[in-house]
Design an enzyme around this catalytic site. Structure first.
Site, mmCIF file in Angstrom:
data_model
loop_
_atom_site.group_PDB
_atom_site.id
_atom_site.type_symbol
_atom_site.label_atom_id
_atom_site.label_comp_id
_atom_site.label_asym_id
_atom_site.label_seq_id
_atom_site.Cartn_x
_atom_site.Cartn_y
_atom_site.Cartn_z
ATOM 1 N N ALA A 16 24.290 -18.713 14.544
ATOM 2 C CA ALA A 16 25.050 -19.882 15.001
ATOM 3 C C ALA A 16 24.183 -21.125 14.998
ATOM 4 O O ALA A 16 24.184 -21.901 15.947
ATOM 5 C CB ALA A 16 25.615 -19.611 16.396
ATOM 6 N N ALA A 35 24.068 -24.000 9.713
ATOM 7 C CA ALA A 35 24.891 -23.426 8.645
ATOM 8 C C ALA A 35 26.010 -22.569 9.211
ATOM 9 O O ALA A 35 27.162 -22.662 8.766
ATOM 10 C CB ALA A 35 24.017 -22.602 7.702
ATOM 11 N N LYS A 78 22.015 -14.021 18.011
ATOM 12 C CA LYS A 78 21.144 -13.413 19.005
ATOM 13 C C LYS A 78 20.697 -14.436 20.042
ATOM 14 O O LYS A 78 19.965 -14.116 20.980
ATOM 15 C CB LYS A 78 19.925 -12.756 18.334
ATOM 16 C CG LYS A 78 18.924 -13.712 17.726
ATOM 17 C CD LYS A 78 17.794 -12.909 17.072
ATOM 18 C CE LYS A 78 16.742 -13.847 16.506
ATOM 19 N NZ LYS A 78 15.715 -13.134 15.732
ATOM 20 N N THR A 109 17.802 -24.840 14.429
ATOM 21 C CA THR A 109 18.204 -26.131 13.848
ATOM 22 C C THR A 109 17.790 -27.272 14.761
ATOM 23 O O THR A 109 17.561 -28.395 14.316
ATOM 24 C CB THR A 109 19.740 -26.158 13.678
ATOM 25 O OG1 THR A 109 20.149 -24.967 13.042
ATOM 26 C CG2 THR A 109 20.173 -27.348 12.853
ATOM 27 N N PHE A 148 11.153 -40.578 2.976
ATOM 28 C CA PHE A 148 10.685 -39.225 3.233
ATOM 29 C C PHE A 148 10.040 -38.697 1.973
ATOM 30 O O PHE A 148 10.335 -39.173 0.871
ATOM 31 C CB PHE A 148 11.874 -38.339 3.635
ATOM 32 C CG PHE A 148 11.603 -37.503 4.856
ATOM 33 C CD1 PHE A 148 11.475 -36.138 4.779
ATOM 34 C CD2 PHE A 148 11.468 -38.104 6.095
ATOM 35 C CE1 PHE A 148 11.223 -35.377 5.912
ATOM 36 C CE2 PHE A 148 11.216 -37.362 7.228
ATOM 37 C CZ PHE A 148 11.105 -35.987 7.134
ATOM 38 N N ASP A 150 15.846 -11.864 9.886
ATOM 39 C CA ASP A 150 16.737 -10.732 10.135
ATOM 40 C C ASP A 150 17.794 -10.585 9.056
ATOM 41 O O ASP A 150 18.075 -9.489 8.591
ATOM 42 C CB ASP A 150 17.438 -10.914 11.494
ATOM 43 C CG ASP A 150 16.437 -11.008 12.636
ATOM 44 O OD1 ASP A 150 16.668 -11.769 13.583
ATOM 45 O OD2 ASP A 150 15.411 -10.296 12.570
ATOM 46 N N GLN A 198 6.715 -22.639 1.877
ATOM 47 C CA GLN A 198 6.252 -24.018 1.967
ATOM 48 C C GLN A 198 5.321 -24.215 3.141
ATOM 49 O O GLN A 198 5.636 -23.858 4.271
ATOM 50 C CB GLN A 198 7.434 -24.954 2.123
ATOM 51 C CG GLN A 198 7.014 -26.412 2.082
ATOM 52 C CD GLN A 198 8.207 -27.310 2.118
ATOM 53 O OE1 GLN A 198 8.850 -27.455 3.135
ATOM 54 N NE2 GLN A 198 8.492 -27.945 0.998
ATOM 55 N N HIS A 240 3.668 -26.818 5.452
ATOM 56 C CA HIS A 240 3.766 -28.207 5.868
ATOM 57 C C HIS A 240 2.360 -28.735 6.072
ATOM 58 O O HIS A 240 1.570 -28.122 6.774
ATOM 59 C CB HIS A 240 4.551 -28.307 7.179
ATOM 60 C CG HIS A 240 5.007 -29.685 7.484
ATOM 61 N ND1 HIS A 240 4.143 -30.688 7.852
ATOM 62 C CD2 HIS A 240 6.229 -30.248 7.461
ATOM 63 C CE1 HIS A 240 4.823 -31.799 8.058
ATOM 64 N NE2 HIS A 240 6.095 -31.564 7.819
ATOM 65 N N LEU A 297 4.657 -28.865 14.916
ATOM 66 C CA LEU A 297 4.834 -29.743 13.770
ATOM 67 C C LEU A 297 4.637 -31.214 14.118
ATOM 68 O O LEU A 297 5.120 -31.698 15.129
ATOM 69 C CB LEU A 297 6.253 -29.542 13.249
ATOM 70 C CG LEU A 297 6.677 -30.330 12.026
ATOM 71 C CD1 LEU A 297 5.826 -29.938 10.861
ATOM 72 C CD2 LEU A 297 8.129 -30.025 11.722
ATOM 73 N N GLU A 323 7.096 -35.336 9.196
ATOM 74 C CA GLU A 323 6.751 -36.139 8.027
ATOM 75 C C GLU A 323 7.100 -37.606 8.262
ATOM 76 O O GLU A 323 6.564 -38.499 7.593
ATOM 77 C CB GLU A 323 7.567 -35.614 6.840
ATOM 78 C CG GLU A 323 7.009 -35.960 5.527
ATOM 79 C CD GLU A 323 7.499 -35.011 4.468
ATOM 80 O OE1 GLU A 323 7.908 -33.895 4.831
ATOM 81 O OE2 GLU A 323 7.472 -35.398 3.307
ATOM 82 N N ARG A 333 5.462 -32.023 -0.315
ATOM 83 C CA ARG A 333 4.651 -31.312 0.682
ATOM 84 C C ARG A 333 3.631 -30.374 0.076
ATOM 85 O O ARG A 333 2.517 -30.245 0.598
ATOM 86 C CB ARG A 333 5.566 -30.507 1.595
ATOM 87 C CG ARG A 333 6.307 -31.390 2.558
ATOM 88 C CD ARG A 333 7.350 -30.613 3.279
ATOM 89 N NE ARG A 333 8.045 -31.481 4.224
ATOM 90 C CZ ARG A 333 8.986 -31.092 5.034
ATOM 91 N NH1 ARG A 333 9.356 -29.832 5.018
ATOM 92 N NH2 ARG A 333 9.563 -31.919 5.853
ATOM 93 N N HIS A 375 6.050 -23.748 7.088
ATOM 94 C CA HIS A 375 7.127 -24.549 7.662
ATOM 95 C C HIS A 375 8.507 -24.088 7.216
ATOM 96 O O HIS A 375 9.470 -24.171 7.955
ATOM 97 C CB HIS A 375 6.907 -26.005 7.248
ATOM 98 C CG HIS A 375 7.929 -26.924 7.803
ATOM 99 N ND1 HIS A 375 8.173 -27.042 9.155
ATOM 100 C CD2 HIS A 375 8.786 -27.756 7.219
ATOM 101 C CE1 HIS A 375 9.128 -27.921 9.354
ATOM 102 N NE2 HIS A 375 9.521 -28.379 8.198
ATOM 103 N N GLU A 424 18.668 -21.504 5.568
ATOM 104 C CA GLU A 424 17.330 -21.128 5.136
ATOM 105 C C GLU A 424 17.293 -19.695 4.635
ATOM 106 O O GLU A 424 16.360 -19.304 3.938
ATOM 107 C CB GLU A 424 16.344 -21.309 6.299
ATOM 108 C CG GLU A 424 14.893 -21.317 5.850
ATOM 109 C CD GLU A 424 13.944 -21.671 6.972
ATOM 110 O OE1 GLU A 424 14.390 -22.280 7.955
ATOM 111 O OE2 GLU A 424 12.755 -21.337 6.855
ATOM 112 N N ARG A 461 10.755 -27.200 -1.434
ATOM 113 C CA ARG A 461 11.856 -27.968 -0.859
ATOM 114 C C ARG A 461 11.385 -29.372 -0.505
ATOM 115 O O ARG A 461 10.297 -29.573 0.022
ATOM 116 C CB ARG A 461 12.359 -27.269 0.403
ATOM 117 C CG ARG A 461 13.341 -28.105 1.207
ATOM 118 C CD ARG A 461 13.821 -27.347 2.421
ATOM 119 N NE ARG A 461 12.888 -27.315 3.510
ATOM 120 C CZ ARG A 461 12.736 -28.271 4.409
ATOM 121 N NH1 ARG A 461 13.444 -29.374 4.315
ATOM 122 N NH2 ARG A 461 11.867 -28.131 5.381
#
Lengths: 645, 140
Positions: free
Chosen positions: A52, A55, A75, A83, A156, A258, A277, A279, A289, A292, A323, A390, A423, A433
Site C-alpha cells: 500500500a 503504486a 505489512k 514512499t 534534478f 518480498d 543504484q 546514491h 539520505l 539530490e 547518479r 538507494h 520499485e 534510474r
C-alpha cells in the site's frame, strides 16, 4: 470463535453497506477450510493489491473507480510505506519554469537507462507524466508554487532540455516532502471508496498458482497469526525493492524484496537484478539520505584536497550528472587516496557556501538530519558522505500496461492474473534510474494497471474454486520456518549477507570479488536451514516476520550475485573493473554505416532473466531483448550512443 | 408481479448507488482527513508491547527506524501501562513519520497531546550524547 473473528473482521473493514457485509459473512462461514492443522479464512475479491505504497494505492484507486472490489493488503499501515521517504519530487514536462517537451524527458530517461530501458514503456511514462501530475493536483496534492501560481519545478540529476543541451527544471516538488504528500493524498482518496478493503499489518507469505494462473495470495495476520487466503482474478504486486540486502542503504528496514521473492517462488524469472543504484550522497555511518535536491540548489562535492572533482568527471553536468556517474567518481577518488576522514573512506558534501535562506526554505529537513546522524552543522561545515544503495532497478519484468511477463520461445508472454508496479518491477529504468523518476513511475504505472485491468476483466466475474492442496507449498514453508532449531541467530546471518553484498558486490565489481561473493552468498543461503527461531508467540511475532523477510532477501541476493558475475560488461549502474566497456550489438562510438549488428548471444544489450532453484540455490540465467520500438510515431526510437554527460 | 419488478429495480439502483465512486463529488478534497490507527483497541499489555516493538522497527523511513528501534530496545520493556499507551499514541497517531522525527530532534515544537515524559525520553535519546553510529539492534 468464528463469531468473534468475523465480527472483528467486520469492524476492521469499516463496513457501512449491508450488501457487502452479507457477502463477506457468507465467505467466512462457508469458506473456512482446514489444511493440515491450519484454519484459513477465505476472502474473495475481483482484485488483490499487495503493498500500500504509492503504486499500490494508485492502482487500488484506479480499480475502485472502475467498480472492481479490491483487497489492499500490506505489512504496514499505508502511511508507513517507504514512499513517504521520497524528498526530491516527480519529473513531469509541464513547463512551468521554462519551455519543456515530454520528448526531451523521453531522451533523458532513455539515455539514463543506458539503452537498457524498454522504449515503449519510457514513452508511456514520459508522455503521461503531465496528466498524472495534474490529476494529483486535482486530488488535492499541495505542490509548491511559483510566484505566478504554477507548480514549482527544480532541477534534478540527468534532466535536460533540447536533448542534452541545457539543464532542465522538470521536478515538481512539495517542499522536500513530496513522498508524504503523495501518500497522504492517495490514502485519503482510497478511503472514499466503499469497494476497497484495507488489510493492514498482514504479511503476504506466497502467491497462489492454479493451472499456471495467479489466483491470489496467502497472508498471515500479524495480530494473531491467523491465516487468510485472498482469492482474486487479478493480483497486483507493489511491494517495493530489495535494497536492505546491502549493509549501507538509504531505505527503511521494510524494503526486503518480498514481492520479487514471491514471484520467483511462483516460477517467474526476475529481470536485471544486478543493476543496483548507489546514491552518491548517503551519510557516512548511518546510511541516511542527503537528497539530490541539495546539489540541485547549488551544493557540491569535494575531496580531501578541497577540489570540486566532479568538474573533471562530468564537465557539463558537474555535480548534477547521473547518479551512477557521480557514485563511480566518488568511488574512484576514494580508491585513488583522496578520501577524507581517519580511514580516508568517504568524501564531503558542501552546502555552507549557499545563502542560509535557500537551505532553510528549499531544503528544510536537511540541517536537522545531518546534525542528528553525523554531528555536522550544514551552515558551517561540510557533511561526510559515501555512495549508498538507494534504489534497485531490477525486479519483475512488465510491459507498458503493467502486466507481468515471461519469455518463451523468443516471445514475451503475459503471466495470467499478475500485474506489478513501482520499485518491484523492471521496465523503464533499465540500467540506471534518473532522480525523481521513481515517484513518477509509481503513479503512472499504478494508473496504467487500473486502466488495463478494466479492459481485460469485469467486476464480479466468476472465479474458479481453489483446489484443496493449493496452500501446501506456502504452509510447508511456514511450518519449516516456525520450527527452525539450528545454531545461527537470525541477526548474525543477516549481517553476514549484508556485509558480503556491500563489500563484494558493491559499486566496484570484478571477477575475483564476485566469485568470492557468489561462494559466500551460497553459503549463507544454505545456512538459512540452520537458523534458530527464538520467539514462538502468536501475537506480533517480529522474529518470525524478520526471518521470513530474510528468506526473501537471501533468495533474491543469490540471484543478484549470479547476474552480476554473469554480465561481462559495464552498463549504467553495473560497473566491472575487468570489463569496463559497454558491449552493444554495434560499436556506437563509431559511425554505424558499414557495421553489421551482432547476434543477441554475442552482445550485452539485453535483459538478463534469472530463475532460482529453491532446493539447490542454483541460478539459471536466460535473456530477453530490449524493446526498442516506441508505442507510436509521436516519438522515434533513439539509437544508442556512448553515454557521456 | 409489477411490485416485484419495481423492487428489483430499486435494489439495482441501490447497488449502483452504493458501488458508485461519485462519492467524492460532494467532498472537499483539498483537505484530506485520513483514518488514524486504532490504539484504543483493547489488548493485553504484553501484546501491545510486542506490536510496538514491530512498529518501532518498521517505519516509513530509515531515520525513524534507527531512532525508534534503538529507543524501544532500551526502554520499551520497562515501561508501565501508562507510558506504553503514551508511546503507542505517539508513534501511531501522526500520519507523517517525518513530523515525529522533527519533534524528536526538536526542529518543530511537540504538540501538547504528545508532550509527555516518553517524548522527553525520546528527545534525550536522540541527542546521541555518546556519539554512537545508530544501527538497528538485534531482537535477541
Amino acid at each position: 470463535m468464528n463469531m468473534i473473528k468475523s465480527s472483528r473482521i467486520l469492524m476492521c473493514m469499516k463496513w457501512q453497506n449491508s450488501m457487502f457485509a452479507k457477502r463477506v459473512l457468507r465467505d467466512v462461514f462457508s469458506g473456512t477450510k482446514r489444511n493440515a492443522s491450519y484454519t484459513i479464512q477465505q476472502h474473495k475479491h475481483d482484485c488483490l493489491v499487495i503493498g500500500a505504497g504509492g503504486a499500490g494505492l494508485r492502482a487500488a484507486i484506479g480499480l475502485a473507480e472502475a467498480k472492481f472490489s479490491v483487497a489492499l493488503v500490506s505489512k504496514l499501515f499505508p502511511t508507513r510505506s517507504h514512499t513517504i521517504a521520497a524528498q526530491g519530487g516527480m519529473n513531469a514536462s509541464i513547463g512551468s519554469m521554462h519551455e519543456d517537451d515530454w520528448r526531451w524527458h523521453f531522451y533523458d530517461t532513455v539515455k539514463g537507462s543506458d539503452w537498457l530501458g524498454d522504449q515503449d514503456s519510457i514513452q508511456y511514462l514520459t508522455r503521461n507524466a503531465p496528466n498524472c501530475v495534474f490529476e494529483l493536483e486535482n486530488m488535492g496534492m499541495p505542490f509548491s508554487r511559483t510566484k505566478d501560481g504554477k507548480i514549482y519545478q527544480r532541477s534534478f540529476g540527468g534532466g535536460t532540455i533540447k536533448n542534452g543541451k541545457e539543464i532542465a527544471k522538470r521536478t515538481c516538488a512539495v517542499a522536500d516532502r513530496t513522498g508524504h504528500a503523495l501518500l497522504h493524498t492517495l490514502y485519503g482518496y482510497t478511503t472514499k471508496f466503499k469497494n476497497i478493503d484495507l488489510f493492514s499489518e498482514y504479511f503476504v507469505l506466497d502467491l497462489l498458482v492454479q493451472d499456471e494462473v495467479i489466483v491470489g495470495a496467502l497472508a498471515l495476520d500479524m495480530d494473531d497469526s491467523s491465516l487468510h487466503s485472498f482469492q482474486a482474478k487479478n493480483t497486483v504486486i507493489a511491494t517495493g525493492g530489495y535494497p536492505r540486502m546491502y549493509f549501507s542503504c538509504t531505505a527503511a528496514h521494510t524494503c526486503t524484496g518480498d514481492g520479487c521473492a514471491m514471484a520467483a517462488r511462483a516460477g517467474i524469472p526476475l529481470q536485471d537484478l544486478e543493476f543496483i543504484q548507489f546514491h552518491p550522497t548517503g551519510m557516512y555511518g548511518s546510511g541516511c539520505l542527503m537528497t539530490e535536491g541539495c546539489r540541485g540548489e547549488g551544493g557540491y562535492i569535494v575531496n580531501s584536497e578541497g577540489e570540486r572533482f566532479m568538474e573533471r568527471y562530468a564537465p557539463k553536468a558537474k555535480d548534477l550528472a547521473s547518479r551512477d556517474v557521480v557514485s563511480r567518481s566518488i568511488a574512484t577518488e576514494i580508491r585513488q587516496g583522496r578520501g577524507v576522514g581517519p580511514k580516508k573512506d568517504h568524501v564531503y558534501l558542501q552546502l555552507h557556501h549557499l545563502p542560509p535562506e535557500v537551505i532553510r526554505e528549499r531544503l528544510p529537513g536537511i540541517s536537522e538530519t545531518a546534525w542528528t546522524f553525523t554531528g555536522a552543522d550544514v551552515y558551517t561545515q561540510p557533511v561526510p558522505i559515501v555512495p549508498t544503495v538507494h534504489y534497485t532497478m531490477g525486479g519483475i519484468p512488465i510491459n507498458y500496461k503493467g502486466e507481468a511477463l515471461i519469455h518463451v520461445n523468443g516471445c514475451d508472454k503475459v503471466v495470467c492474473g499478475l500485474h506489478s508496479a513501482g520499485e518491484a518491477v523492471s521496465n523503464c529504468h533499465g540500467a540506471n534510474r534518473l532522480g525523481a523518476n521513481s515517484i513518477l513511475d509509481v503513479v503512472v504505472f499504478g494508473k496504467a494497471i487500473g486502466l488495463n485491468i478494466a479492459k481485460i476483466a469485469n467486476p464480479g466475474a466468476k472465479q474458479p474454486d481453489l483446489k484443496k492442496n493449493i496452500f501446501d507449498p506456502a504452509l510447508d514453508n511456514l511450518n519449516k520456518v516456525r520450527n527452525l532449531h539450528g545454531s545461527t541467530s537470525v541477526h548474525e546471518l543477516r549481517e553476514s549477507m549484508r556485509a558480503t553484498m556491500q563489500n563484494k558486490c558493491g559499486v566496484f565489481r570484478d571477477k575475483k570479488l564476485l566469485c568470492e561473493a557468489n561462494f559466500e552468498i551460497q553459503k549463507w543461503y544454505r545456512m538459512f536451514d540452520d537458523l534458530r527461531m527464538t520467539d514462538q508467540r502468536l501475537n506480533w511475532n517480529s522474529d518470525l516476520i524478520e526471518t521470513l523477510e530474510l528468506q526473501n532477501m537471501l533468495q533474491t541476493a543469490v540471484q543478484v550475485v549470479a547476474c552480476a558475475l554473469n554480465r561481462k560488461e559495464s552498463r549504467g549502474a553495473h560497473f566491472r573493473d575487468d570489463f569496463p566497456k559497454r558491449i552493444d550489438e554495434m560499436d556506437y562510438s563509431k559511425p554505424t554505416k558499414g557495421q553489421t549488428a551482432k547476434p543477441i548471444n554475442q552482445h550485452w544489450r539485453k535483459h538478463s532473466l534469472s530463475k532460482l532453484d529453491l532446493k539447490s540455490g542454483k541460478v539459471d540465467i536466460t535473456y530477453r531483448p530490449v524493446i526498442d520500438k516506441t508505442l507510436d510515431n509521436e516519438v522515434e526510437t533513439i539509437p544508442p550512443v556512448p553515454r557521456v554527460y | 408481479m409489477l411490485r416485484g419488478r419495481s423492487v428489483i429495480n430499486a435494489i439495482r439502483k441501490l447497488q449502483a448507488f452504493t458501488l458508485s465512486s461519485d462519492t467524492t463529488q460532494h467532498v472537499d478534497t483539498t483537505y484530506m482527513e485520513i483514518p488514524v490507527y486504532d490504539v484504543e483497541k483493547p489488548q493485553t499489555l504484553e501484546k501491545r508491547k510486542a506490536r510496538l516493538h514491530y512498529q518501532s522497527r518498521k517505519r516509513g523511513m530509515l531515520e525513524n527506524d534507527l531512532l525508534l528501534s534503538t529507543f524501544a530496545k532500551k526502554h520499551l520493556d520497562g515501561f508501565t501501562e501508562n507510558q506504553t499507551m503514551m508511546y503507542d499514541r505517539l508513534i501511531n497517531s501522526p500520519s507523517n513519520d517525518w513530523d515525529i522525527f522533527y519533534w524528536i530532534i526538536e526542529k518543530k515544537p511537540t504538540p501538547k497531546e504528545f508532550d509527555n515524559e516518553v517524548m522527553d525520553l525520546l528527545k534525550k535519546h536522540a541527542k546521541n550524547e555518546n556519539r554512537n553510529a545508530l544501527s538497528q539492534p538485534p531482537l535477541y
